[in-house]
Motif scaffolding. Structure first.
Motif, PDB file in Angstrom:
ATOM      1  N   GLN A 174       0.827  -1.216   0.000  1.00 45.38           N
ATOM      2  CA  GLN A 174       0.000   0.000   0.000  1.00 45.38           C
ATOM      3  C   GLN A 174       0.863   1.270   0.000  1.00 45.38           C
ATOM      4  N   ILE A 175       2.091   1.159   0.502  1.00 43.90           N
ATOM      5  CA  ILE A 175       2.929   2.351   0.654  1.00 43.90           C
ATOM      6  C   ILE A 175       3.662   2.659  -0.653  1.00 43.90           C
ATOM      7  N   ASP A 176       3.536   3.891  -1.102  1.00 44.80           N
ATOM      8  CA  ASP A 176       4.213   4.340  -2.316  1.00 44.80           C
ATOM      9  C   ASP A 176       5.519   5.069  -1.999  1.00 44.80           C
ATOM     10  N   TYR A 177       5.520   5.820  -0.883  1.00 41.95           N
ATOM     11  CA  TYR A 177       6.651   6.695  -0.570  1.00 41.95           C
ATOM     12  C   TYR A 177       7.198   6.412   0.828  1.00 41.95           C
ATOM     13  N   LEU A 178       8.524   6.416   0.929  1.00 37.88           N
ATOM     14  CA  LEU A 178       9.188   6.410   2.228  1.00 37.88           C
ATOM     15  C   LEU A 178       9.683   7.831   2.483  1.00 37.88           C
ATOM     16  N   GLY A 179       9.242   8.419   3.583  1.00 33.30           N
ATOM     17  CA  GLY A 179       9.679   9.774   3.920  1.00 33.30           C
ATOM     18  C   GLY A 179      10.854   9.706   4.891  1.00 33.30           C
ATOM     19  N   PHE A 180      11.924  10.427   4.577  1.00 33.89           N
ATOM     20  CA  PHE A 180      13.107  10.395   5.447  1.00 33.89           C
ATOM     21  C   PHE A 180      13.446  11.802   5.916  1.00 33.89           C
ATOM     22  N   PRO A 181      13.414  12.038   7.242  1.00 32.13           N
ATOM     23  CA  PRO A 181      13.730  13.374   7.765  1.00 32.13           C
ATOM     24  C   PRO A 181      15.249  13.576   7.825  1.00 32.13           C
ATOM     25  N   PHE A 182      15.725  14.472   7.007  1.00 31.86           N
ATOM     26  CA  PHE A 182      17.166  14.732   6.937  1.00 31.86           C
ATOM     27  C   PHE A 182      17.417  16.175   7.345  1.00 31.86           C
ATOM     28  N   GLU A 237       9.364   5.123  -3.838  1.00 34.47           N
ATOM     29  CA  GLU A 237      10.101   6.372  -3.973  1.00 34.47           C
ATOM     30  C   GLU A 237      10.390   6.950  -2.596  1.00 34.47           C
ATOM     31  N   VAL A 238      11.461   7.727  -2.527  1.00 30.95           N
ATOM     32  CA  VAL A 238      11.832   8.370  -1.266  1.00 30.95           C
ATOM     33  C   VAL A 238      11.504   9.857  -1.340  1.00 30.95           C
ATOM     34  N   VAL A 239      10.845  10.345  -0.298  1.00 34.24           N
ATOM     35  CA  VAL A 239      10.660  11.792  -0.134  1.00 34.24           C
ATOM     36  C   VAL A 239      11.614  12.215   0.972  1.00 34.24           C
ATOM     37  N   ALA A 240      12.610  13.021   0.620  1.00 33.75           N
ATOM     38  CA  ALA A 240      13.538  13.515   1.638  1.00 33.75           C
ATOM     39  C   ALA A 240      13.028  14.852   2.162  1.00 33.75           C
ATOM     40  N   TYR A 241      12.955  14.959   3.490  1.00 33.53           N
ATOM     41  CA  TYR A 241      12.539  16.217   4.118  1.00 33.53           C
ATOM     42  C   TYR A 241      13.792  16.925   4.596  1.00 33.53           C
ATOM     43  N   LEU A 242      14.026  18.112   4.102  1.00 35.68           N
ATOM     44  CA  LEU A 242      15.189  18.882   4.528  1.00 35.68           C
ATOM     45  C   LEU A 242      14.779  19.717   5.739  1.00 35.68           C
ATOM     46  N   SER A 243      14.912  19.100   6.941  1.00 34.21           N
ATOM     47  CA  SER A 243      14.536  19.804   8.174  1.00 34.21           C
ATOM     48  C   SER A 243      15.456  20.998   8.375  1.00 34.21           C
ATOM     49  N   MET A 244      14.934  22.023   8.981  1.00 31.16           N
ATOM     50  CA  MET A 244      15.662  23.291   9.159  1.00 31.16           C
ATOM     51  C   MET A 244      15.997  23.920   7.804  1.00 31.16           C
ATOM     52  N   GLY A 245      15.134  23.660   6.830  1.00 28.09           N
ATOM     53  CA  GLY A 245      15.377  24.175   5.488  1.00 28.09           C
ATOM     54  C   GLY A 245      15.328  25.695   5.403  1.00 28.09           C
ATOM     55  N   PHE A 246      14.664  26.328   6.346  1.00 26.89           N
ATOM     56  CA  PHE A 246      14.468  27.786   6.254  1.00 26.89           C
ATOM     57  C   PHE A 246      15.107  28.559   7.413  1.00 26.89           C
ATOM     58  N   GLY A 247      15.883  27.869   8.244  1.00 26.94           N
ATOM     59  CA  GLY A 247      16.484  28.574   9.383  1.00 26.94           C
ATOM     60  C   GLY A 247      16.810  27.594  10.487  1.00 26.94           C
ATOM     61  N   ASN A 248      17.588  28.019  11.462  1.00 30.26           N
ATOM     62  CA  ASN A 248      18.062  27.106  12.483  1.00 30.26           C
ATOM     63  C   ASN A 248      18.077  27.767  13.860  1.00 30.26           C
ATOM     64  N   PRO A 249      17.296  27.228  14.812  1.00 31.13           N
ATOM     65  CA  PRO A 249      17.252  27.838  16.139  1.00 31.13           C
ATOM     66  C   PRO A 249      18.325  27.323  17.092  1.00 31.13           C
TER      67      PRO A 249
END
Length: 287
Positions: free
Chosen positions: A92-100, A135-147
């Protein structure tokens, strides 16, 4: 008419909730979302139950979904190779999401790995996914700034995009992990990266306060982004109690914005209203 992909994220909305949401209620809610016409639904995660107890029934949820009448694809978050292998068992799963994360601090907090280790993990997950037609969806965490005080600027985001593209990432969602993005940074990143990497589908996973959602969505869309993550009523994100503080991008705001600019989201209005009501039932009862 410009087509826009909306990705609904019940996993992101639910994962921080302390009270246990019974599996049948999760199934009922996701079933309502499957009728709406979303491109993709971020349905759960294969991570340690110790880390995210709320998602320990993802396999059971998947096995109880009726997918016969939907065209929506399903995405599950994985944080390591073992999680990816667990997710692969589900057709059932099409995408694996990976938080990077491009923040060393946040990557350690999130997955207990350094950035260097995460690069190797992502490489393995890309290979595994490729071999199993996912397919892999890569999430670019802190993509817009870094606290967290790590170095951050638009060039660093650009360098990481270059590296991930070279590794074979085809879908890259820039994530505004703490709601720090500004329209100027959103515009700059998307208007520079999208033309430079035509083989990558860029997405926006924006967190927002109630007053700043419009300017963020508008900046991303006008800069050429056509993939947006949201969660109905803005639940989840940084799990803050107060309305003024940061939450997920409310999907109903995305729908209203794209209706105004006459973009095609494929959302069925009546089904969306029904899912919106289901969300109220769940999230006002469990918190």
């Amino acid at each position: 008419m410009q087509k826009v992909k909306l990705i609904e994220c019940p996993r992101d909305a639910m994962q921080g909730i302390k009270d246990w949401i019974p599996t049948p209620q999760k199934v009922q809610y996701i079933q309502a979302l499957l009728r709406c016409g979303f491109d993709t639904i971020d349905v759960g995660s294969f991570v340690s139950p110790k880390a995210i107890p709320q998602m320990k029934d993802t396999a059971e949820v998947l096995n109880n979904l009726d997918l016969s009448t939907t065209e929506s694809k399903l995405l599950a978050i994985v944080a390591n190779v073992r999680g990816a292998q667990d997710a692969l068992k589900f057709t059932q799963i099409d995408y694996l999401g990976f938080p990077f994360s491009i923040s060393e601090n946040f990557q350690m907090r999130n997955t207990h790995k350094t950035i260097a280790q995460s690069v190797e993990t992502l490489r393995e997950i890309l290979n595994i996914a490729d071999a199993h037609n996912k397919e892999v969806v890569a999430y670019l965490s802190m993509g817009f700034g870094n606290p967290y005080g790590d170095p951050w600027n638009v060039d660093i985001v650009g360098e990481w995009t270059e590296r991930l593209a070279a590794m074979g990432v085809k879908i890259l969602s820039l994530s505004d992990t703490i709601g720090s993005s500004t329209p100027e940074v959103i515009d700059y990143l998307f208007s520079n990266l999208i033309p430079r990497y035509p083989a990558i589908e860029f997405g926006a996973h924006l967190h927002t306060t109630p007053s700043s959602w419009h300017e963020k969505v508008d900046a991303a869309y006008q800069a050429g982004c056509h993939r947006f993550d949201g969660a109905i009523q803005g639940f989840g994100g940084c799990p803050m109690a107060k309305d003024e503080l940061t939450g997920n991008m409310p999907t109903e705001r995305l729908v209203s914005y794209f209706t105004t600019v006459k973009a095609d989201t494929n959302i069925a209005t009546m089904s969306f209203e029904s899912a919106f009501n289901e969300a109220s039932k769940i999230f006002h009862k469990y918190h």
